[in-house]
Motif scaffolding. Structure first.
Motif, PDB file in Angstrom:
ATOM      1  N   UNK A   1       0.820  -1.222   0.000  1.00  0.00           N
ATOM      2  CA  UNK A   1       0.000   0.000   0.000  1.00  0.00           C
ATOM      3  C   UNK A   1       0.850   1.267   0.000  1.00  0.00           C
ATOM      4  N   UNK A   2       1.915   1.278   0.811  1.00  0.00           N
ATOM      5  CA  UNK A   2       2.747   2.470   0.905  1.00  0.00           C
ATOM      6  C   UNK A   2       3.409   2.785  -0.428  1.00  0.00           C
ATOM      7  N   UNK A   3       3.965   1.752  -1.090  1.00  0.00           N
ATOM      8  CA  UNK A   3       4.627   1.970  -2.373  1.00  0.00           C
ATOM      9  C   UNK A   3       3.618   2.405  -3.432  1.00  0.00           C
ATOM     10  N   UNK A   4       2.437   1.799  -3.427  1.00  0.00           N
ATOM     11  CA  UNK A   4       1.406   2.170  -4.396  1.00  0.00           C
ATOM     12  C   UNK A   4       0.994   3.629  -4.230  1.00  0.00           C
ATOM     13  N   UNK A   5       0.851   4.073  -2.980  1.00  0.00           N
ATOM     14  CA  UNK A   5       0.486   5.466  -2.734  1.00  0.00           C
ATOM     15  C   UNK A   5       1.613   6.413  -3.134  1.00  0.00           C
ATOM     16  N   UNK A   6       2.868   5.984  -2.920  1.00  0.00           N
ATOM     17  CA  UNK A   6       4.009   6.782  -3.357  1.00  0.00           C
ATOM     18  C   UNK A   6       3.972   6.972  -4.870  1.00  0.00           C
ATOM     19  N   UNK A   7       3.659   5.910  -5.602  1.00  0.00           N
ATOM     20  CA  UNK A   7       3.565   6.003  -7.056  1.00  0.00           C
ATOM     21  C   UNK A   7       2.415   6.919  -7.465  1.00  0.00           C
ATOM     22  N   UNK A   8       1.298   6.816  -6.737  1.00  0.00           N
ATOM     23  CA  UNK A   8       0.151   7.672  -7.051  1.00  0.00           C
ATOM     24  C   UNK A   8       0.524   9.158  -6.926  1.00  0.00           C
ATOM     25  N   UNK A   9       1.180   9.489  -5.808  1.00  0.00           N
ATOM     26  CA  UNK A   9       1.555  10.883  -5.570  1.00  0.00           C
ATOM     27  C   UNK A   9       2.572  11.358  -6.598  1.00  0.00           C
ATOM     28  N   UNK A  10       3.602  10.542  -6.847  1.00  0.00           N
ATOM     29  CA  UNK A  10       4.668  10.937  -7.777  1.00  0.00           C
ATOM     30  C   UNK A  10       4.123  11.140  -9.185  1.00  0.00           C
ATOM     31  N   UNK A  11       3.283  10.231  -9.638  1.00  0.00           N
ATOM     32  CA  UNK A  11       2.736  10.343 -10.985  1.00  0.00           C
ATOM     33  C   UNK A  11       1.751  11.507 -11.093  1.00  0.00           C
ATOM     34  N   UNK A  12       0.920  11.690 -10.070  1.00  0.00           N
ATOM     35  CA  UNK A  12      -0.078  12.764 -10.113  1.00  0.00           C
ATOM     36  C   UNK A  12       0.571  14.139 -10.134  1.00  0.00           C
ATOM     37  N   UNK A  13       1.733  14.253  -9.493  1.00  0.00           N
ATOM     38  CA  UNK A  13       2.436  15.530  -9.470  1.00  0.00           C
ATOM     39  C   UNK A  13       3.015  15.907 -10.831  1.00  0.00           C
ATOM     40  N   UNK A  14       3.047  14.947 -11.755  1.00  0.00           N
ATOM     41  CA  UNK A  14       3.606  15.226 -13.078  1.00  0.00           C
ATOM     42  C   UNK A  14       2.746  16.209 -13.858  1.00  0.00           C
ATOM     43  N   UNK A  15       1.476  16.334 -13.485  1.00  0.00           N
ATOM     44  CA  UNK A  15       0.609  17.308 -14.132  1.00  0.00           C
ATOM     45  C   UNK A  15      -0.191  16.752 -15.285  1.00  0.00           C
ATOM     46  N   UNK A  16       0.448  15.954 -16.135  1.00  0.00           N
ATOM     47  CA  UNK A  16      -0.245  15.408 -17.299  1.00  0.00           C
ATOM     48  C   UNK A  16      -0.660  13.956 -17.088  1.00  0.00           C
ATOM     49  N   UNK A  17      -0.516  13.446 -15.865  1.00  0.00           N
ATOM     50  CA  UNK A  17      -0.822  12.052 -15.559  1.00  0.00           C
ATOM     51  C   UNK A  17      -1.891  11.982 -14.481  1.00  0.00           C
ATOM     52  N   UNK A  18      -2.875  11.126 -14.680  1.00  0.00           N
ATOM     53  CA  UNK A  18      -3.925  10.883 -13.688  1.00  0.00           C
ATOM     54  C   UNK A  18      -3.899   9.406 -13.298  1.00  0.00           C
ATOM     55  N   UNK A  19      -3.701   9.121 -12.032  1.00  0.00           N
ATOM     56  CA  UNK A  19      -3.778   7.746 -11.540  1.00  0.00           C
ATOM     57  C   UNK A  19      -5.256   7.441 -11.305  1.00  0.00           C
ATOM     58  N   UNK A  20      -5.806   6.580 -12.140  1.00  0.00           N
ATOM     59  CA  UNK A  20      -7.247   6.324 -12.099  1.00  0.00           C
ATOM     60  C   UNK A  20      -7.622   5.217 -11.139  1.00  0.00           C
ATOM     61  N   UNK A  21      -6.623   4.518 -10.594  1.00  0.00           N
ATOM     62  CA  UNK A  21      -6.920   3.461  -9.649  1.00  0.00           C
ATOM     63  C   UNK A  21      -5.682   2.738  -9.192  1.00  0.00           C
ATOM     64  N   UNK A  22      -5.839   1.984  -8.102  1.00  0.00           N
ATOM     65  CA  UNK A  22      -4.781   1.118  -7.589  1.00  0.00           C
ATOM     66  C   UNK A  22      -5.359  -0.275  -7.414  1.00  0.00           C
ATOM     67  N   UNK A  23      -4.704  -1.262  -7.989  1.00  0.00           N
ATOM     68  CA  UNK A  23      -5.108  -2.656  -7.838  1.00  0.00           C
ATOM     69  C   UNK A  23      -4.056  -3.379  -7.014  1.00  0.00           C
ATOM     70  N   UNK A  24      -4.477  -4.400  -6.267  1.00  0.00           N
ATOM     71  CA  UNK A  24      -3.568  -5.101  -5.366  1.00  0.00           C
ATOM     72  C   UNK A  24      -3.146  -6.468  -5.872  1.00  0.00           C
ATOM     73  N   UNK A  25      -3.710  -6.900  -7.007  1.00  0.00           N
ATOM     74  CA  UNK A  25      -3.435  -8.250  -7.495  1.00  0.00           C
ATOM     75  C   UNK A  25      -3.639  -8.316  -8.997  1.00  0.00           C
ATOM     76  N   UNK A  26      -3.222  -9.442  -9.582  1.00  0.00           N
ATOM     77  CA  UNK A  26      -3.446  -9.668 -11.009  1.00  0.00           C
ATOM     78  C   UNK A  26      -4.938  -9.660 -11.303  1.00  0.00           C
ATOM     79  N   UNK A  27      -5.693 -10.398 -10.500  1.00  0.00           N
ATOM     80  CA  UNK A  27      -7.130 -10.517 -10.735  1.00  0.00           C
ATOM     81  C   UNK A  27      -7.825  -9.164 -10.658  1.00  0.00           C
ATOM     82  N   UNK A  28      -7.447  -8.342  -9.661  1.00  0.00           N
ATOM     83  CA  UNK A  28      -8.072  -7.028  -9.523  1.00  0.00           C
ATOM     84  C   UNK A  28      -7.700  -6.116 -10.684  1.00  0.00           C
ATOM     85  N   UNK A  29      -6.466  -6.201 -11.140  1.00  0.00           N
ATOM     86  CA  UNK A  29      -6.028  -5.381 -12.275  1.00  0.00           C
ATOM     87  C   UNK A  29      -6.824  -5.724 -13.529  1.00  0.00           C
TER      88      UNK A  29
END
Length: 228
Positions: A12-40
């Motif tokens: 969860x911590x790493x996923x949230x770090x990626x969400x914040x880092x990507x969202x700060x890029x300005x042109x990127x929107x993180x539309x969701x976080x999945x925890x497994x292959x099946x959820x993805x």
């Protein structure tokens, strides 16, 4: 236009770090976080991401499994795999899965952001060292039952040389649609699931050499881009 990204990671911590880092890029929107292959696989069609950024090690499989599954149900999405364990087996699995590239978790966040943009643009990110490790894997090199045509060889050399789709089509005097059709024929004939795997396989069986491949102008990053 905003670039839609789905992050796949059970930490969860790493996923949230990626969400914040990507969202700060300005042109990127993180539309969701999945925890497994099946959820993805279940959420990607509804979320409509252009890029899926997936950890390799997941509770029910791997990032390569995500790429394989999405290739069947959501083939237009680009999957970029992150891992802290870039072993030969992992690299080969990622290359064969249809993922567009691979990055280690040791890379800087700005490298990940840049790689996500590259993946959305049809580029494939990998290091020359990783490609060489794929080439030394011990496999028998069978003769191609359906040899590449002269035009397909020209397209293959464009891929190996790092030219973009538009540059390649202009250089060969063909449309981008025709170029993509040739790329699909090359993948089929080489038994490859991705352009990365096609370049590696073609080099392994001697169809092309990698000596002329362009290098990233920033040598400390050690990365090469194959566009297309």
């Amino acid at each position: 236009m905003t670039l839609r990204v789905l992050v796949v990671d059970d930490e969860r911590l790493f996923a949230e770090l990626m969400r914040v880092a990507l969202s700060r890029a300005g042109d990127i929107e993180v539309v969701g976080i999945a925890r497994s292959v099946a959820e993805a696989v279940a959420t990607a069609p509804g979320l409509r991401p252009a890029v899926v950024l997936s950890d390799y090690h997941l509770p029910d499989g791997t990032g390569a499994d995500v790429a394989r599954a999405l290739r069947r149900v959501h083939p237009e999405v680009s999957v970029l795999v992150l891992t802290g364990d870039p072993s030969e087996a992992v690299l080969a699995d990622v290359a064969r899965s249809g993922a567009v590239g691979h990055l280690t978790k040791a890379r800087d966040l700005e490298d990940v952001v840049a790689a996500v943009r590259s993946a959305a643009g049809g580029e494939i990110l990998f290091t020359p060292g990783e490609l060489q490790r794929l080439l030394v894997e011990e496999r028998v090199a069978p003769a191609l039952e359906d040899p590449l045509t002269v035009r397909e060889m020209e397209v293959l050399r464009q891929l190996a040389g790092g030219a973009s789709t538009s540059v390649s089509s202009d250089a060969l005097g063909i449309s981008t649609a025709t170029l993509r059709a040739h790329v699909q024929a090359i993948l089929r004939k080489l038994g490859a699931h991705s352009r990365l795997e096609a370049v590696a396989e073609a080099a392994r069986i001697g169809l092309i050499t990698l000596d002329a491949r362009p290098r990233d102008p920033s040598p400390e990053r050690g990365s090469t881009l194959v566009r297309g």
